[in-house]
Design an enzyme around this catalytic site. Sequence first.
Site, PDB file in Angstrom:
ATOM      1  N   ASP A 192       3.162  -4.306   8.097  1.00  0.00           N
ATOM      2  CA  ASP A 192       1.938  -3.525   7.988  1.00  0.00           C
ATOM      3  C   ASP A 192       0.773  -4.497   8.168  1.00  0.00           C
ATOM      4  OD1 ASP A 192      -0.319  -2.234   7.143  1.00  0.00           O
ATOM      5  OD2 ASP A 192       0.515  -1.524   5.239  1.00  0.00           O
TER       6      ASP A 192
ATOM      7  N   LYS B 207     -10.264  -0.359  10.604  1.00  0.00           N
ATOM      8  CA  LYS B 207     -10.406  -1.589   9.810  1.00  0.00           C
ATOM      9  C   LYS B 207     -10.609  -2.794  10.726  1.00  0.00           C
ATOM     10  CE  LYS B 207      -7.217   0.225   6.324  1.00  0.00           C
ATOM     11  NZ  LYS B 207      -7.988   0.521   5.113  1.00  0.00           N
TER      12      LYS B 207
ATOM     13  N   CYS C  80      -4.931   2.543  -3.440  1.00  0.00           N
ATOM     14  CA  CYS C  80      -3.669   3.064  -2.893  1.00  0.00           C
ATOM     15  C   CYS C  80      -2.547   2.064  -3.084  1.00  0.00           C
ATOM     16  CB  CYS C  80      -3.807   3.426  -1.416  1.00  0.00           C
ATOM     17  SG  CYS C  80      -4.943   4.768  -1.118  1.00  0.00           S
TER      18      CYS C  80
ATOM     19  N   GLN D 121      -4.385  -4.967   7.173  1.00  0.00           N
ATOM     20  CA  GLN D 121      -5.393  -5.873   6.581  1.00  0.00           C
ATOM     21  C   GLN D 121      -5.331  -7.270   7.187  1.00  0.00           C
ATOM     22  OE1 GLN D 121      -7.750  -4.897   4.659  1.00  0.00           O
ATOM     23  NE2 GLN D 121      -7.005  -2.936   3.876  1.00  0.00           N
TER      24      GLN D 121
ATOM     25  N   HIS E 259       0.878  -1.181   0.000  1.00  0.00           N
ATOM     26  CA  HIS E 259       0.000   0.000   0.000  1.00  0.00           C
ATOM     27  C   HIS E 259       0.916   1.233   0.000  1.00  0.00           C
ATOM     28  CE1 HIS E 259      -2.731   2.983   1.919  1.00  0.00           C
ATOM     29  NE2 HIS E 259      -3.727   2.199   1.572  1.00  0.00           N
TER      30      HIS E 259
HETATM   31  N1  PLP Z   1      -1.710  -0.529   4.821  1.00  0.00           N
HETATM   32  C1  PLP Z   1      -2.647  -1.247   4.213  1.00  0.00           C
HETATM   33  C2  PLP Z   1      -2.321  -2.622   3.726  1.00  0.00           C
HETATM   34  C3  PLP Z   1      -3.920  -0.712   4.014  1.00  0.00           C
HETATM   35  O1  PLP Z   1      -4.855  -1.419   3.396  1.00  0.00           O
HETATM   36  C4  PLP Z   1      -4.184   0.598   4.488  1.00  0.00           C
HETATM   37  C5  PLP Z   1      -5.509   1.222   4.268  1.00  0.00           C
HETATM   38  O2  PLP Z   1      -6.170   0.975   3.293  1.00  0.00           O
HETATM   39  C6  PLP Z   1      -3.172   1.291   5.135  1.00  0.00           C
HETATM   40  C7  PLP Z   1      -1.950   0.699   5.290  1.00  0.00           C
HETATM   41  C8  PLP Z   1      -3.372   2.665   5.657  1.00  0.00           C
HETATM   42  O3  PLP Z   1      -4.319   2.679   6.665  1.00  0.00           O
HETATM   43  P1  PLP Z   1      -4.831   4.066   7.265  1.00  0.00           P
HETATM   44  O4  PLP Z   1      -5.289   4.886   6.090  1.00  0.00           O
HETATM   45  O5  PLP Z   1      -5.948   3.662   8.165  1.00  0.00           O
HETATM   46  O6  PLP Z   1      -3.687   4.673   7.986  1.00  0.00           O
END
Ligand code: PLP
Length: 413
Positions: A207, A233, A371, A210, A130
């Site tokens: 990260d 999430k 993203c 998900q 992401h």
């Molecule tokens: N990392 C992953 C794999 C994501 O799917 C997302 C959000 O879609 C993020 C990071 C970023 O999350 P946030 O926008 O809640 O900080």
Amino acid sequence: ATARNAGGGGMNVAGLRADFPALHQEIHGKPLVYLDNAATTHKPRAVLDALDRFHRRDNSNVHRGVHTLSQRATDSYEGARQQIAQFLGGQTDEIVFVRGATEAINLVANAFLRPRLQPGDEVLVTAMEHHANIVPWQLACDATGAQLRVAPMSQAGELLLDELEALLTDRTKLLALTHVSNALGTVNPVAQIAEMAHAHGVPVLVDGAQAVQHMPVDVTQLGVDFYALSGHKLYGPTGIGVLWARSEHLEAMAPWQGGGDMIRSVTFEKTEFAPPPLRFEAGTPHIAGAIGLGAAVEYLSGIGLEAIAAHESDLLAAATDAVAAIDGVRLIGTAAQKASVLSFVVEGVHPHDIGTVLDRNGIAVRTGHHCAQPVMAFYGVPATVRASFALYNYRAEIEPLCTALHEAQDLFA
Ligand code: PLP
């Protein structure tokens, strides 16, 4: 519950759906089918009630007042830290509250990595990240003369582990990878990769944005160094997230942001910083958010992450079969180990047109690049349709999805 509503993990999904007020509404005259859970999940009553209780009864600032409300707020806030530590298998003082996964990664990029980066050093990410797990490292590299390297993946969306290992050298200062890909659903073998990286002396950030909502996660068993997640999430509020980090890393890290609550003492000449985790929580935190997230993880633990994983895996398999059987559908992301994400394109129909037709049928999916533009570039598509499942989805929602996809084809293809 009817048999139709019973989940693969024997979960009473119909009963659980009653816990989520937002699910029970009509969109354009059709019952809402919410399949945009990778973007954000709905909130159970337990979370809504915890937020409401805090604001109506305990509202006060933390760590400051000796008065009763402030002590209640502090107890609840610090209680949430304990709940989350337990949920993730870490120590309480290894839990730093942040705004979300994005801020957690930026915190590590700025407070841990950047002071350690020299020109010629490398930061390794993977091809399926992401933007939140690419751009903060790019910024740190640009500021220091270090280089971003990318571990490749296969057409199925699985990391090529030999090639990843070959990229771990004595120049590598950090490996940052996702636990579960938001665009493909791939579950990466994080424990194995962490062991590989550590054998080369490379710390690992995962990260988990998900992952934590779909499977039991124990950061200690995974053996990683940093783990980032977003509350919204994970059935919790927006604006709250967590960085878990090994205490030896947190101890060694200088603050990123300065302000109230992160200090031991301040004079104009010198400031002594508070120990972690408060050293990294400058200013009034999102107190209600942390409390709401505590309620969310308690709710999930009550159901059991194993049961949720079994239910969602059953649902993903059924949805994958049904959607893949539609003429002109190309699945994007076909890894052997996947979690709750079904990404696809339909020949001749733009994903946004599909999203619009689905919405008219009450079905919420995400369309776009998620993203993850490098992932889209890898597959040669500008965007995909992404249906993503949560504990409250059930098989009866797959048929309306397929019917609406046929309707989009009839209209546009
Ligand atoms: N990392 C992953 C794999 C994501 O799917 C997302 C959000 O879609 C993020 C990071 C970023 O999350 P946030 O926008 O809640 O900080």
